[in-house]
Write a protein that holds these residues in place. Structure first.
Motif, PDB file in Angstrom:
ATOM      1  N   LEU A  44     -54.566  45.540  23.441  1.00 29.43           N
ATOM      2  CA  LEU A  44     -53.157  45.797  23.742  1.00 29.43           C
ATOM      3  C   LEU A  44     -52.848  45.189  25.101  1.00 29.43           C
ATOM      4  O   LEU A  44     -53.652  45.296  26.033  1.00 29.43           O
ATOM      5  CB  LEU A  44     -52.876  47.300  23.763  1.00 29.43           C
ATOM      6  CG  LEU A  44     -52.990  48.002  22.414  1.00 29.43           C
ATOM      7  CD1 LEU A  44     -52.941  49.509  22.587  1.00 29.43           C
ATOM      8  CD2 LEU A  44     -51.897  47.540  21.475  1.00 29.43           C
ATOM      9  N   HIS A  45     -51.707  44.540  25.230  1.00 33.15           N
ATOM     10  CA  HIS A  45     -51.324  43.855  26.463  1.00 33.15           C
ATOM     11  C   HIS A  45     -49.933  44.292  26.910  1.00 33.15           C
ATOM     12  O   HIS A  45     -49.079  44.602  26.087  1.00 33.15           O
ATOM     13  CB  HIS A  45     -51.282  42.335  26.252  1.00 33.15           C
ATOM     14  CG  HIS A  45     -52.529  41.768  25.672  1.00 33.15           C
ATOM     15  ND1 HIS A  45     -53.606  41.400  26.425  1.00 33.15           N
ATOM     16  CD2 HIS A  45     -52.863  41.509  24.379  1.00 33.15           C
ATOM     17  CE1 HIS A  45     -54.560  40.930  25.632  1.00 33.15           C
ATOM     18  NE2 HIS A  45     -54.131  40.987  24.383  1.00 33.15           N
ATOM     19  N   ASP A  46     -49.721  44.263  28.217  1.00 30.46           N
ATOM     20  CA  ASP A  46     -48.401  44.478  28.804  1.00 30.46           C
ATOM     21  C   ASP A  46     -48.236  43.387  29.853  1.00 30.46           C
ATOM     22  O   ASP A  46     -48.910  43.396  30.874  1.00 30.46           O
ATOM     23  CB  ASP A  46     -48.290  45.857  29.441  1.00 30.46           C
ATOM     24  CG  ASP A  46     -46.952  46.078  30.134  1.00 30.46           C
ATOM     25  OD1 ASP A  46     -46.053  45.210  30.012  1.00 30.46           O
ATOM     26  OD2 ASP A  46     -46.806  47.106  30.801  1.00 30.46           O
ATOM     27  N   GLY A 103     -43.473  43.438  31.078  1.00 36.61           N
ATOM     28  CA  GLY A 103     -42.657  44.305  30.239  1.00 36.61           C
ATOM     29  C   GLY A 103     -42.667  43.978  28.766  1.00 36.61           C
ATOM     30  O   GLY A 103     -42.051  44.678  27.971  1.00 36.61           O
ATOM     31  N   GLU A 104     -43.346  42.913  28.363  1.00 35.72           N
ATOM     32  CA  GLU A 104     -43.493  42.592  26.932  1.00 35.72           C
ATOM     33  C   GLU A 104     -44.834  43.131  26.474  1.00 35.72           C
ATOM     34  O   GLU A 104     -45.863  42.862  27.091  1.00 35.72           O
ATOM     35  CB  GLU A 104     -43.412  41.091  26.677  1.00 35.72           C
ATOM     36  CG  GLU A 104     -43.519  40.762  25.201  1.00 35.72           C
ATOM     37  CD  GLU A 104     -43.308  39.292  24.893  1.00 35.72           C
ATOM     38  OE1 GLU A 104     -44.314  38.570  24.819  1.00 35.72           O
ATOM     39  OE2 GLU A 104     -42.142  38.894  24.748  1.00 35.72           O
ATOM     40  N   HIS A 105     -44.811  43.896  25.405  1.00 26.80           N
ATOM     41  CA  HIS A 105     -46.019  44.537  24.901  1.00 26.80           C
ATOM     42  C   HIS A 105     -46.480  43.815  23.639  1.00 26.80           C
ATOM     43  O   HIS A 105     -45.678  43.499  22.764  1.00 26.80           O
ATOM     44  CB  HIS A 105     -45.742  46.008  24.593  1.00 26.80           C
ATOM     45  CG  HIS A 105     -45.223  46.752  25.779  1.00 26.80           C
ATOM     46  ND1 HIS A 105     -46.042  47.243  26.760  1.00 26.80           N
ATOM     47  CD2 HIS A 105     -43.956  47.041  26.163  1.00 26.80           C
ATOM     48  CE1 HIS A 105     -45.308  47.829  27.692  1.00 26.80           C
ATOM     49  NE2 HIS A 105     -44.029  47.716  27.348  1.00 26.80           N
ATOM     50  N   SER A 106     -47.788  43.581  23.570  1.00 29.83           N
ATOM     51  CA  SER A 106     -48.328  42.897  22.400  1.00 29.83           C
ATOM     52  C   SER A 106     -49.710  43.435  22.060  1.00 29.83           C
ATOM     53  O   SER A 106     -50.365  44.095  22.864  1.00 29.83           O
ATOM     54  CB  SER A 106     -48.393  41.382  22.626  1.00 29.83           C
ATOM     55  OG  SER A 106     -49.277  41.085  23.690  1.00 29.83           O
ATOM     56  N   LEU A 107     -50.104  43.133  20.843  1.00 34.20           N
ATOM     57  CA  LEU A 107     -51.425  43.454  20.339  1.00 34.20           C
ATOM     58  C   LEU A 107     -52.006  42.142  19.850  1.00 34.20           C
ATOM     59  O   LEU A 107     -51.334  41.401  19.125  1.00 34.20           O
ATOM     60  CB  LEU A 107     -51.305  44.453  19.192  1.00 34.20           C
ATOM     61  CG  LEU A 107     -52.579  44.830  18.440  1.00 34.20           C
ATOM     62  CD1 LEU A 107     -52.467  46.259  17.938  1.00 34.20           C
ATOM     63  CD2 LEU A 107     -52.862  43.891  17.289  1.00 34.20           C
ATOM     64  N   VAL A 144     -45.905  41.737  18.489  1.00 35.34           N
ATOM     65  CA  VAL A 144     -45.143  42.087  19.686  1.00 35.34           C
ATOM     66  C   VAL A 144     -44.203  43.233  19.327  1.00 35.34           C
ATOM     67  O   VAL A 144     -43.547  43.205  18.279  1.00 35.34           O
ATOM     68  CB  VAL A 144     -44.329  40.873  20.193  1.00 35.34           C
ATOM     69  CG1 VAL A 144     -43.525  41.242  21.430  1.00 35.34           C
ATOM     70  CG2 VAL A 144     -45.239  39.685  20.471  1.00 35.34           C
ATOM     71  N   ILE A 171     -42.959  47.622  20.661  1.00 35.22           N
ATOM     72  CA  ILE A 171     -43.040  48.702  21.642  1.00 35.22           C
ATOM     73  C   ILE A 171     -44.432  49.336  21.569  1.00 35.22           C
ATOM     74  O   ILE A 171     -45.091  49.296  20.519  1.00 35.22           O
ATOM     75  CB  ILE A 171     -41.924  49.749  21.446  1.00 35.22           C
ATOM     76  CG1 ILE A 171     -42.038  50.457  20.103  1.00 35.22           C
ATOM     77  CG2 ILE A 171     -40.539  49.125  21.622  1.00 35.22           C
ATOM     78  CD1 ILE A 171     -41.088  51.643  19.953  1.00 35.22           C
ATOM     79  N   PRO A 172     -44.902  49.899  22.678  1.00 36.15           N
ATOM     80  CA  PRO A 172     -46.275  50.409  22.733  1.00 36.15           C
ATOM     81  C   PRO A 172     -46.650  51.389  21.619  1.00 36.15           C
ATOM     82  O   PRO A 172     -47.753  51.304  21.071  1.00 36.15           O
ATOM     83  CB  PRO A 172     -46.357  51.071  24.111  1.00 36.15           C
ATOM     84  CG  PRO A 172     -45.378  50.302  24.942  1.00 36.15           C
ATOM     85  CD  PRO A 172     -44.244  49.984  23.999  1.00 36.15           C
ATOM     86  N   LEU A 174     -47.282  49.457  18.373  1.00 38.53           N
ATOM     87  CA  LEU A 174     -48.509  48.664  18.492  1.00 38.53           C
ATOM     88  C   LEU A 174     -49.742  49.573  18.448  1.00 38.53           C
ATOM     89  O   LEU A 174     -50.747  49.211  17.829  1.00 38.53           O
ATOM     90  CB  LEU A 174     -48.490  47.844  19.776  1.00 38.53           C
ATOM     91  CG  LEU A 174     -47.394  46.774  19.830  1.00 38.53           C
ATOM     92  CD1 LEU A 174     -47.294  46.193  21.231  1.00 38.53           C
ATOM     93  CD2 LEU A 174     -47.639  45.683  18.801  1.00 38.53           C
TER      94      LEU A 174
END
Length: 105
Positions: free
Chosen positions: A5-7, A10-14, A66, A68-69, A72
């Motif tokens: 999981l990445h932030d 402000g963009e969150h992705s897996l 991509v 929201i947390p 994801l």
């Protein structure tokens, strides 16, 4: 290989680096390429309720979602056991093929 999981700004992705996964054998046996596009299709088929909440930016070597947390995190929870289980992947592929779903790998 793990799901990350990445932030970033402000963009969150897996992300999932593909290739070398325990499930790759099952993917290849079914006539598919075990690449990011395949995994994107698998997610879209197996968990459409989660997939519709996400955007995807997969490539040949990486699956990327991509969103929201919380969405994801939910995807991570359902996907982690599948990437290590050839039997789970075989089951999902068989259900997808029966339903007429086509993977874009």
């Amino acid at each position: 290989m793990t799901i990350k999981l990445h932030d970033f700004d402000g963009e969150h992705s897996l992300t999932l680096d593909v290739g070398g996964l325990a499930a790759d054998v099952a993917v290849a046996e079914a006539g598919h390429e075990p690449n990011g596009y395949f995994w994107e299709g698998l997610v879209r088929f197996a968990w459409p309720d989660i997939a519709e909440l996400l955007d995807f930016d997969s490539e040949a070597g990486v699956f990327c979602a991509v969103g929201i947390p919380s969405d994801l995190a939910q995807l991570k929870t359902v996907l982690e056991p599948v990437i290590t289980s050839p039997d789970a992947v075989r089951d999902i592929i068989a259900r997808a093929e029966t339903s007429g779903f086509e993977f874009d790998d």
